[in-house]
Scaffold this active site. Structure first.
Site, short mmCIF file in Angstrom:
data_model
loop_
_atom_site.label_atom_id
_atom_site.label_comp_id
_atom_site.label_asym_id
_atom_site.label_seq_id
_atom_site.Cartn_x
_atom_site.Cartn_y
_atom_site.Cartn_z
N GLU A 276 0.97 -1.18 -0.01
CA GLU A 276 0.09 -0.10 0.05
C GLU A 276 0.87 1.36 0.01
OE1 GLU A 276 -2.73 -0.44 3.56
OE2 GLU A 276 -2.51 -2.55 3.15
N GLU A 387 -10.24 5.57 2.47
CA GLU A 387 -10.34 4.48 3.83
C GLU A 387 -10.32 5.43 5.05
OE1 GLU A 387 -8.44 1.12 6.71
OE2 GLU A 387 -7.61 1.20 4.44
#
Length: 472
Positions: A276, A387
């Site tokens: 990520e 997120e």
């Protein structure tokens, strides 16, 4: 051998005039503690509570020397203090030493961890946002604490995917620590120094620098909510996108808001592998509300392996200009200037490591392939998007913002976006993301809308304010 004392029981009403008789009376509990006798000798009523010592003084005054009286007083004080210790159990020294000892052990563990991750530097830079950037020799960075890397040096740059433009704009100072022209020497990597207060904000030393397990995409995902575009069903060897940078408001330090690219392989179980990279606002991790450039990895669904940035041995940094975890500047403004960062993650066809590039041609570093299980081969899914953590403060949905804090339908300069969304195919080619789908866990709180055009290729707008009349 000396005088022999015979203990005799005194007659009622007769004063004690000898030590042996006084001793007998002291042992006679009924005479000593009789409230009627005490009342008759004092000639008036007294409060029973707190009168024990005075009673003893008056009762034994005729026959006790000062020394004997002092001894009795000390003895009585000891008896009383034993009663008081029962009533003040929480204040006992034994209980008081438990918490300081626990805190001392915690501080020792923190300092030991700081010595492990903060490496010796050849230069130190103090940033205007309070960060301390250490310029560490590249072969002494935390990655080389790993047994598989110990004694090695960073690898040379790999072959880039075809179709990738490296002639674009290379920002010289997109991070606050470089605003005053400071740089790290060649052969070193800039590392944001971890401070004691950084670890103290975490739940524990072992939890510091790690994400909670949250890989499910439904309401039981530990409070993590997403609005993402994704591709799946093929073999993927990388991804690229330009990510709009904002500074969303985060309601409390136990929540965060981020925008990133996920490279994913394995099932959504304990064997999940992810790589990520993107930007995030995380008061718990960084102690402020700046958007910061970050990386992450795990090979067991966020359980035991992996970490943010360079907070464990894993990611190998090769760049002397970019500090992972440092604040990004500038960021976008509502109805004003827009700023985005371009990230490319791809698998080196020769050595199998996963490399990260910032902007056009700035190699940041790589994740060694041995860190992973499924990602040693390829990715089975790529995700792009936002997120947040919703800790449901006060029993309501959080007001932590995603992206710009505005919904997707508000469009350019208002909503946050991803543009030029691409993947790397099996032949190391950058191609538009095929069959890009969009999904929002809670569209009344954070939503997403996709599209495609010649200027932006595949893109989407996403985000939201969190708590609002329609968000439960």
């Amino acid at each position: 051998m000396g005088r022999e004392f015979v203990l005799r029981k005194p007659r009622n009403g007769i004063k004690c005039r000898r030590f042996d008789r006084c001793n007998t009376m002291r042992q006679t509990e009924t005479e000593l503690f009789s409230e009627e006798t005490r009342e008759r000798r004092r000639g008036r009523r007294r409060r029973i509570n707190g009168s024990f010592f005075l009673d003893m003084i008056i009762f034994f005054r005729p026959c006790f020397s000062n020394f004997l009286f002092l001894s009795l007083f000390i003895l009585s004080s000891s008896s009383s203090s034993s009663v008081l210790s029962t009533e003040t159990e929480n204040l006992s020294p034994r209980n008081q030493t438990l918490r300081p000892l626990e805190e001392l052990n915690k501080l020792k563990a923190i300092n030991q961890h700081l010595r492990k991750i903060n490496k010796p530097s050849v230069k130190t830079i103090h940033s205007s946002d309070g960060d301390i950037i250490d310029c560490v020799l590249s072969h002494q960075q935390p990655a080389f604490d790993h047994p598989r890397l110990r004694g090695q040096k960073p690898l040379d740059p790999p072959e880039r995917p075809s179709g990738h433009n490296t002639r674009g704009l290379r920002p010289k100072s997109f991070q606050l620590w470089r605003m005053e022209g400071e740089t790290c020497p060649e052969g070193t990597v800039p590392i944001r120094r971890t401070k004691q207060e950084d670890i103290l904000r975490a739940n524990s030393v072992s939890a510091f620098g790690k994400k909670l397990r949250h890989f499910r995409r439904d309401t039981s995902s530990n409070g993590h909510e997403h609005a993402v575009g994704y591709v799946s069903g093929e073999k993927y060897f990388g991804a690229k996108a330009s990510i709009n940078v904002w500074a969303p408001q985060v309601q409390n330090q136990y929540e965060f808001s981020l925008s990133q690219i996920w490279i994913i392989s394995g099932s959504f179980g304990n064997d999940l592998n992810t790589i990520e990279a993107g930007w995030q606002v995380s008061p718990e991790l960084y102690g402020d509300n700046y958007p910061r450039f970050f990386t992450y990895w795990t090979n067991d669904a966020y359980q035991a392996t992996g970490c943010y940035n360079l907070l464990c041995s894993g990611f190998v940094q090769t760049n002397s200009q970019i500090a992972i975890g440092a604040a990004i500047s500038p960021s976008s403004s509502f109805k004003g200037g827009q700023f985005d960062i371009t990230l490319l993650i791809w698998k080196d066809p020769k050595h199998g490591n996963w490399w990260l590039e910032f902007g056009s041609g700035i190699l940041v570093g790589y994740w060694p392939s041995f860190l992973f299980t499924h990602l040693r081969e390829h990715a089975s899914m790529v995700q792009y998007g936002g997120e947040v953590v919703n800790s449901s403060p006060f029993g309501a949905h959080t007001s932590t913002q995603m992206g710009s804090g505005h919904f997707a339908d508000e469009g350019f300069t208002k909503a946050s976006y991803f543009r030029n969304i691409q993947v790397v195919d099996w032949d190391n080619n950058l191609v538009p993301s095929p069959n890009l789908r969009v999904l929002a866990d809670h569209p009344n709180c954070y939503d997403i809308q996709g599209g495609s055009n010649k200027a932006w290729g595949n893109y989407f707008y996403y985000g939201g304010p969190g708590k609002n009349p329609k968000c439960p």
